[in-house]
Design a protein around this motif. Structure first.
Motif, PDB file in Angstrom:
ATOM      1  N   GLU A 137       0.804  -1.227   0.000  1.00  0.00           N
ATOM      2  CA  GLU A 137       0.000   0.000   0.000  1.00  0.00           C
ATOM      3  C   GLU A 137       0.833   1.270   0.000  1.00  0.00           C
ATOM      4  O   GLU A 137       0.452   2.270  -0.618  1.00  0.00           O
ATOM      5  CB  GLU A 137      -0.925   0.004   1.228  1.00  0.00           C
ATOM      6  CG  GLU A 137      -1.990  -1.064   1.191  1.00  0.00           C
ATOM      7  CD  GLU A 137      -2.955  -0.953   2.351  1.00  0.00           C
ATOM      8  OE1 GLU A 137      -4.171  -0.917   2.118  1.00  0.00           O
ATOM      9  OE2 GLU A 137      -2.492  -0.895   3.516  1.00  0.00           O
ATOM     10  N   ILE A 138       1.960   1.250   0.691  1.00  0.00           N
ATOM     11  CA  ILE A 138       2.673   2.497   0.938  1.00  0.00           C
ATOM     12  C   ILE A 138       3.962   2.610   0.133  1.00  0.00           C
ATOM     13  O   ILE A 138       4.294   3.680  -0.377  1.00  0.00           O
ATOM     14  CB  ILE A 138       2.965   2.637   2.449  1.00  0.00           C
ATOM     15  CG1 ILE A 138       1.633   2.692   3.206  1.00  0.00           C
ATOM     16  CG2 ILE A 138       3.806   3.878   2.741  1.00  0.00           C
ATOM     17  CD1 ILE A 138       1.765   2.595   4.693  1.00  0.00           C
ATOM     18  N   ILE A 139       4.705   1.522  -0.013  1.00  0.00           N
ATOM     19  CA  ILE A 139       6.018   1.590  -0.667  1.00  0.00           C
ATOM     20  C   ILE A 139       5.946   1.243  -2.151  1.00  0.00           C
ATOM     21  O   ILE A 139       6.535   1.921  -2.990  1.00  0.00           O
ATOM     22  CB  ILE A 139       7.024   0.659   0.042  1.00  0.00           C
ATOM     23  CG1 ILE A 139       7.071   0.969   1.548  1.00  0.00           C
ATOM     24  CG2 ILE A 139       8.403   0.811  -0.580  1.00  0.00           C
ATOM     25  CD1 ILE A 139       7.472   2.390   1.874  1.00  0.00           C
ATOM     26  N   ILE A 140       5.223   0.177  -2.509  1.00  0.00           N
ATOM     27  CA  ILE A 140       5.105  -0.200  -3.916  1.00  0.00           C
ATOM     28  C   ILE A 140       3.942   0.524  -4.579  1.00  0.00           C
ATOM     29  O   ILE A 140       4.027   0.944  -5.727  1.00  0.00           O
ATOM     30  CB  ILE A 140       4.952  -1.729  -4.055  1.00  0.00           C
ATOM     31  CG1 ILE A 140       6.182  -2.438  -3.471  1.00  0.00           C
ATOM     32  CG2 ILE A 140       4.764  -2.141  -5.514  1.00  0.00           C
ATOM     33  CD1 ILE A 140       6.066  -3.950  -3.418  1.00  0.00           C
ATOM     34  N   GLY A 141       2.853   0.658  -3.858  1.00  0.00           N
ATOM     35  CA  GLY A 141       1.711   1.424  -4.374  1.00  0.00           C
ATOM     36  C   GLY A 141       0.673   0.585  -5.075  1.00  0.00           C
ATOM     37  O   GLY A 141      -0.269   1.140  -5.651  1.00  0.00           O
ATOM     38  N   SER A 142       0.790  -0.749  -5.061  1.00  0.00           N
ATOM     39  CA  SER A 142      -0.195  -1.587  -5.732  1.00  0.00           C
ATOM     40  C   SER A 142      -0.078  -3.016  -5.220  1.00  0.00           C
ATOM     41  O   SER A 142       0.938  -3.412  -4.649  1.00  0.00           O
ATOM     42  CB  SER A 142       0.017  -1.574  -7.253  1.00  0.00           C
ATOM     43  OG  SER A 142       1.253  -2.190  -7.573  1.00  0.00           O
ATOM     44  N   TYR A 143      -1.166  -3.792  -5.458  1.00  0.00           N
ATOM     45  CA  TYR A 143      -1.147  -5.222  -5.184  1.00  0.00           C
ATOM     46  C   TYR A 143      -1.028  -5.949  -6.519  1.00  0.00           C
ATOM     47  O   TYR A 143      -1.666  -5.577  -7.488  1.00  0.00           O
ATOM     48  CB  TYR A 143      -2.448  -5.675  -4.513  1.00  0.00           C
ATOM     49  CG  TYR A 143      -2.880  -4.870  -3.322  1.00  0.00           C
ATOM     50  CD1 TYR A 143      -2.442  -5.203  -2.052  1.00  0.00           C
ATOM     51  CD2 TYR A 143      -3.754  -3.795  -3.461  1.00  0.00           C
ATOM     52  CE1 TYR A 143      -2.852  -4.473  -0.952  1.00  0.00           C
ATOM     53  CE2 TYR A 143      -4.166  -3.054  -2.371  1.00  0.00           C
ATOM     54  CZ  TYR A 143      -3.722  -3.392  -1.111  1.00  0.00           C
ATOM     55  OH  TYR A 143      -4.123  -2.680  -0.030  1.00  0.00           O
ATOM     56  N   ALA A 144      -0.225  -6.988  -6.585  1.00  0.00           N
ATOM     57  CA  ALA A 144      -0.106  -7.779  -7.801  1.00  0.00           C
ATOM     58  C   ALA A 144       0.329  -9.182  -7.432  1.00  0.00           C
ATOM     59  O   ALA A 144       1.113  -9.389  -6.499  1.00  0.00           O
ATOM     60  CB  ALA A 144       0.895  -7.152  -8.770  1.00  0.00           C
ATOM     61  N   VAL A 145      -0.197 -10.148  -8.174  1.00  0.00           N
ATOM     62  CA  VAL A 145       0.132 -11.551  -7.896  1.00  0.00           C
ATOM     63  C   VAL A 145       1.636 -11.788  -8.038  1.00  0.00           C
ATOM     64  O   VAL A 145       2.250 -12.507  -7.243  1.00  0.00           O
ATOM     65  CB  VAL A 145      -0.655 -12.470  -8.849  1.00  0.00           C
ATOM     66  CG1 VAL A 145      -0.203 -13.922  -8.672  1.00  0.00           C
ATOM     67  CG2 VAL A 145      -2.150 -12.342  -8.596  1.00  0.00           C
ATOM     68  N   GLY A 146       2.248 -11.153  -9.033  1.00  0.00           N
ATOM     69  CA  GLY A 146       3.663 -11.372  -9.274  1.00  0.00           C
ATOM     70  C   GLY A 146       4.577 -10.853  -8.184  1.00  0.00           C
ATOM     71  O   GLY A 146       5.726 -11.291  -8.073  1.00  0.00           O
TER      72      GLY A 146
END
Length: 597
Positions: free
Chosen positions: A200-209
């Motif tokens: 949520e905070i560092i990458i900015g997205s959810y992804a299966v990979g």
């Protein structure tokens, strides 16, 4: 500390790069990336243990605590120590910052900024500096948390590994997230919290990979601190949450209350920074002044000192406090945090927002109980819901804070209540304020960053990278006949005219126009008569987005690119600029979705 230019390490020297065969394993195999992420999580866990233990030892030494006592959990402390230690610590930090300003020319980049603007590149040296500043601040009692140092160091080590392995941009950003995931998971003994902090905070997205590397880092960080003996935070709530109308209404009201409080706290920190900047004293003395003010607040209650670990544990272990006492403690802690950060102490509001949120939860419930006999929520449940709601509003991670409560309590029904308050608080802050604490500070500094989503690619995509070179040029005094002979119709769309051999830019010639005029009678039959956009040009340092806007504003199909001396260095058409921008935007979208991992 004086503003310094940002630091984003470039490729490391060849002597620090790992062997090519090992780089190939990590770059080509997802399993290699997972192993590397787990290693980053382990290092982050070690860093968390060292900093946490160092801060605790400093508190015991400086404030005369017994082994294991928490600074903010003390009933009282010697007045001389309460006043002297923050001031002396502020002086030490100010001196450290002054020395740093002379010897270190770059401002450290934090993980969010690194992932948003620099493709995951950040300085390990800068991260160590931030860790030292945060440790000094927390050790002398400043009302700041260590979580910022944890995340900075975990991400800094991960970024260094990424540079050594020469990872791709998307993988670099992922490694920075893995470092933070390992650090936060290690700090709280909560792998789900650490993983979703990264998402949520560092990458900015959810992804299966990205799930496997981030989860590996979070789990490894948790295991390392458990083996080293750092105990996780565990709370038992006296009454389970039973969803019904009054309880839901109370939780929604609590979410709104926490949202308003979060905005006030963030604005208060910004106001504090502004007021301290107006004091006409050397900047190195500012933390000492803040330390003096903090010491005066701590004379009322030591619970305002440090991040608030001991105070939060005490709050959730004892019966609810009276309404006025809760209100006073909320104001004192909020002022302490604003003064600490505004005067130059280094740290974050992560744990301070947890403690303040727990206070706000009990305060709100006590207020509701004055007007209704059935608020539908137990005091400690309200404290945990408020804790998560305020932290989500300030830090910016709704699922992060919800999972934190779940892993602290193991109570799924309570987590449902927490999620209600968190959703209301998060949506309210997003729609009325639009920033988390980190992105709000970026905004005050002039950076247009709303999250860790990768926007740096748009800044890196400059005109110099995509312009057409070499450019066909002619002298403006060339005859149209000679021009037609040199440039057949259809050979190219535009030719750049210059003023004399190797002279400055004079204008653009559209080849088709040269074949549509009677060159015998057109301006003496010279190229000069066909020139357009004589003063409209692009510079090599322009971003592609700005270049496209410039071309549109000039109502042109293409513009010449010139250097500071007006010498022609390239040509950029609107169609090519938009095509390249769309290609990069699509690549960024695929990286965000994990398709490129």
């Amino acid at each position: 500390m004086p503003a310094l230019p940002s630091s984003d390490d470039t490729q490391p020297p060849s002597s620090t790069a790992v062997p090519a065969w090992l780089r190939g394993i990590v770059r080509r195999r997802e399993s290699g990336l997972v192993i590397m992420a787990a290693l980053c999580g382990a290092i982050a866990g070690i860093a968390v243990f060292v900093i946490s233990r160092s801060a605790q030892i400093a508190h015991e030494l400086f404030f005369g605590l017994k082994a294991g006592d928490r600074l903010s959990g003390m009933e009282s402390l010697p007045a001389a120590l309460v006043l002297a230690v923050p001031v002396l610590g502020g002086l030490a930090l100010g001196l450290f910052n002054l020395v740093l300003a002379r010897s270190h020319a770059r401002r450290p980049v934090d993980p969010i900024e690194a992932n948003a603007l620099h493709g995951g590149r950040m300085s390990l040296g800068g991260s160590l500096i931030v860790g030292a500043q945060t440790l000094i601040s927390n050790a002398c009692g400043a009302s700041v948390g260590l979580e910022a140092a944890y995340s900075q160091l975990g991400s800094g080590f991960a970024a260094r590994f990424g540079l050594a392995f020469r990872l791709r941009r998307a993988d670099m950003r992922l490694m920075v997230g893995c470092g933070s995931a390992g650090a936060i998971a290690a700090a709280f003994g909560a792998p789900l919290t650490g993983a979703f902090y990264a998402f949520e905070i560092i990458i900015g997205s959810y992804a299966v990979g990205t799930l496997a590397p981030v989860a590996a880092a979070a789990i490894t960080g948790t295991i390392v601190t458990h083996v080293l003996g750092l105990e996780p935070y565990q709370f038992a709530v006296g009454a389970a949450f039973q969803p019904h109308a009054s309880g839901v209404a109370t939780l929604c009201g609590l979410g709104l209350f926490c949202a308003g409080s979060a905005i006030a706290i963030m604005q208060g920190v910004a106001l504090s920074e502004t007021l301290f900047r107006r004091i006409r004293l050397p900047i190195g003395f500012m933390p000492a002044i803040g330390g003096l003010l903090l010491g005066l607040l701590a004379l009322v209650t030591p619970q305002v000192l440090s991040s608030g670990h001991g105070a939060l544990m005490k709050l959730l272990a004892e019966p609810p406090q009276p309404l006025l006492l809760l209100g006073g403690l909320i104001l004192l802690k909020a002022f302490a945090s604003a003064i600490s950060l505004g005067s130059g102490f280094r740290g974050g509001l992560f744990f301070a927002s947890l403690f303040l949120g727990a206070l706000l939860g009990q305060f709100f419930l006590a207020g509701v109980s004055l007007v209704t006999l059935s608020p539908g929520l137990a005091p400690h449940a309200a404290a945990l819901a408020g804790m998560a709601a305020l932290a989500a509003a300030i830090v910016g991670g709704p699922l992060t804070m919800s999972f934190l409560v779940l892993e602290m309590t193991g109570d799924f029904q309570l987590t449902v209540a927490v999620l209600m308050a968190v959703i209301v608080a998060t949506i309210t802050v997003r729609e009325t304020f639009g920033y988390s604490f980190a992105t709000w500070r970026f905004h005050l500094r002039g950076e247009a960053i709303r999250s860790a989503h990768d926007v740096g690619w748009a800044r890196d995509l400059t005109v110099a990278r995509v312009m057409r070179t070499p450019v066909p040029t002619v002298e403006r005094t060339m005859s149209l006949g000679a021009f037609r002979h040199a440039h057949a119709l259809g050979s190219t769309h535009y030719v750049v005219a210059v003023d004399g051999p190797d002279g400055p830019y004079a204008g653009l010639v559209r080849v088709a126009d040269a074949y549509q005029v009677n060159f015998e009678g057109q301006a003496g039959g010279l190229v000069d008569g066909l020139l357009t956009h004589r003063t409209d040009t692009l510079s090599p340092s322009m971003t592609l987005k700005d270049a496209a806007r410039r071309i549109e504003a000039c109502e042109a199909e293409a513009l010449a690119v010139v250097d500071a001396r007006k010498r022609v260095v390239g040509l950029l058409s609107e169609a090519h600029a938009l095509r390249r921008y769309a290609e990069e935007a699509d690549r960024a979208r695929r990286d965000l979705a994990g398709e490129g991992v």
